[in-house]
Scaffold this active site. Structure first.
Site, PDB file in Angstrom:
ATOM      1  N   CYS A   1      40.371  42.369  49.351  1.00 39.63           N
ATOM      2  CA  CYS A   1      39.877  43.172  48.227  1.00 39.63           C
ATOM      3  C   CYS A   1      38.984  44.321  48.682  1.00 39.63           C
ATOM      4  CB  CYS A   1      39.165  42.279  47.201  1.00 39.63           C
ATOM      5  SG  CYS A   1      37.619  41.533  47.773  1.00 39.63           S
TER       6      CYS A   1
ATOM      7  N   HIS B   1      34.278  39.735  44.781  1.00 35.30           N
ATOM      8  CA  HIS B   1      35.564  40.405  44.591  1.00 35.30           C
ATOM      9  C   HIS B   1      35.291  41.821  44.109  1.00 35.30           C
ATOM     10  CE1 HIS B   1      39.904  40.629  44.138  1.00 35.30           C
ATOM     11  NE2 HIS B   1      39.715  41.225  42.963  1.00 35.30           N
TER      12      HIS B   1
ATOM     13  N   HIS C   1      43.545  46.384  42.594  1.00 38.12           N
ATOM     14  CA  HIS C   1      42.845  45.474  43.503  1.00 38.12           C
ATOM     15  C   HIS C   1      43.838  44.629  44.283  1.00 38.12           C
ATOM     16  CE1 HIS C   1      42.902  41.568  40.943  1.00 38.12           C
ATOM     17  NE2 HIS C   1      43.766  42.404  40.415  1.00 38.12           N
TER      18      HIS C   1
END
Length: 344
Positions: free
Chosen positions: A260, A308, A320
């Protein structure tokens, strides 16, 4: 006229009736118990439990991945510091050697020219004026020697400090290397367990999980009217869009695979902007803004620990790298609890 009165039941009839009532009562009790036990909602299917556990393991693996990225980033920085310190030590050692050599040459010259008492040397000198000239030179040599001796002492002190700092950096580097190895092992353990659980699913359940994992937008959603926060933000969004469909690879920051924070770091690097490697670091890579004011290029971090991160693409969408098995994709910005929105 005959009597229509019913005959009284015999003893046998009375016993049979009692047994019948008893059996009916027992049956009713069993049926009632069965109805009562069936009343609560059915427990979750094993496949649902497995999928939930896999999702949990993926979340924990991602958290460990960001810890790995942080330790790896620190290790890289320490390697650079150690290398620079070693270069300084080498230069300082060379300077010390040069000073020692110069002092040795001066001491030899002084010994050869001034090895007897000055008054005796003057008494036996054929040319007193020449002697006095030499004596003046020797005085200057002594002063120079004293200055260089002080310089040597300073250089040795600096060399000792550099060596001490270098030793400390090496210890810190070793600790960071061990942290990298520990976090790497944690990630691999979590992902191995997740794969084991997925492999335990039936073929149909596994197919359903894979469809859900890939039930994403790899096509370009409607982003009309979405204006980037800046030219560099626009360039970063374009880079992130070019990565859509590429695989999630933990610890990777492109260009063939991403985790990520690797995706967002790589995207901004394509725009000529350096941001930290981890999602936690990226959270503070700029000015935080409310979600209501988010613009394309803003970084959106998730969960309370910011483990994240995605890039806002506009119209309620982020780009993402979700988790292993799911490619880089578009998802709704509110897909999980938001920690922050950061404008780089």
């Amino acid at each position: 006229m005959g009597s229509h009165r019913r005959k009284a039941p015999s003893g046998f009839d009375r016993g049979a009736g009692a047994v019948a009532v008893s059996l009916l009562s027992a049956a009713a009790a069993v049926l009632g118990a069965a109805g009562a036990s069936a009343a609560p909602s059915a427990p979750a299917a094993p496949a649902d439990d497995t999928r939930a556990e896999v999702d949990r393991l993926h979340t924990e693996a991602e958290q460990a991945t960001e810890a790995y990225n942080k330790a790896e980033e620190r290790t890289g920085a320490l390697r650079g510091q150690v290398r620079r310190t070693q270069d300084r030590i080498a230069r300082q050692q060379e300077r010390v050697n040069e000073l020692r050599e110069a002092l040795g040459s001066l001491a030899g010259a002084q010994y050869r020219s001034g090895g007897i008492d000055p008054s005796v040397a003057l008494l036996f000198s054929d040319d007193p004026e020449d002697y006095l000239d030499k004596a003046a030179v020797l005085d200057r040599i002594s002063e120079q020697q004293a200055g260089q001796l002080d310089e040597l002492q300073d250089a040795l002190r600096e060399l000792g400090q550099e060596r001490s700092e270098g030793a400390g950096k090496l210890v810190e580097l070793e600790k960071s290397r061990k942290a990298v190895a520990a976090h790497k092992k944690t990630v691999e353990t979590k992902l191995t367990e997740a794969r084991r659980l997925l492999n335990s699913l039936t073929e149909a359940d596994r197919a359903a999980y894979d469809r859900a994992s890939r039930a994403s937008r790899t096509d370009l959603p409607d982003l009309s009217g979405a204006v980037p926060a800046s030219g560099r933000a626009g360039a970063a969004v374009a880079a992130a869009q070019s990565a859509v469909g590429k695989p999630y690879v933990w610890g990777a920051n492109g260009p063939s695979g991403f985790d990520c924070s690797g995706l967002t770091q790589w995207s901004y690097a394509q725009a000529g902007v350096a941001i930290p490697r981890t999602s936690q670091g990226q959270r503070y890579a700029g000015r935080q803004v409310p979600l209501s004011q988010a613009q394309p290029g803003d970084l959106v971090t998730y969960r309370s620990d910011a483990s994240h991160v995605g890039m806002y693409a506009g119209n309620g969408q982020v780009i993402h790298a979700p988790y292993p098995g799911a490619p880089v994709r578009y998802d709704p910005v509110g897909m999980m609890p938001i920690a922050s929105v950061t404008r780089v």
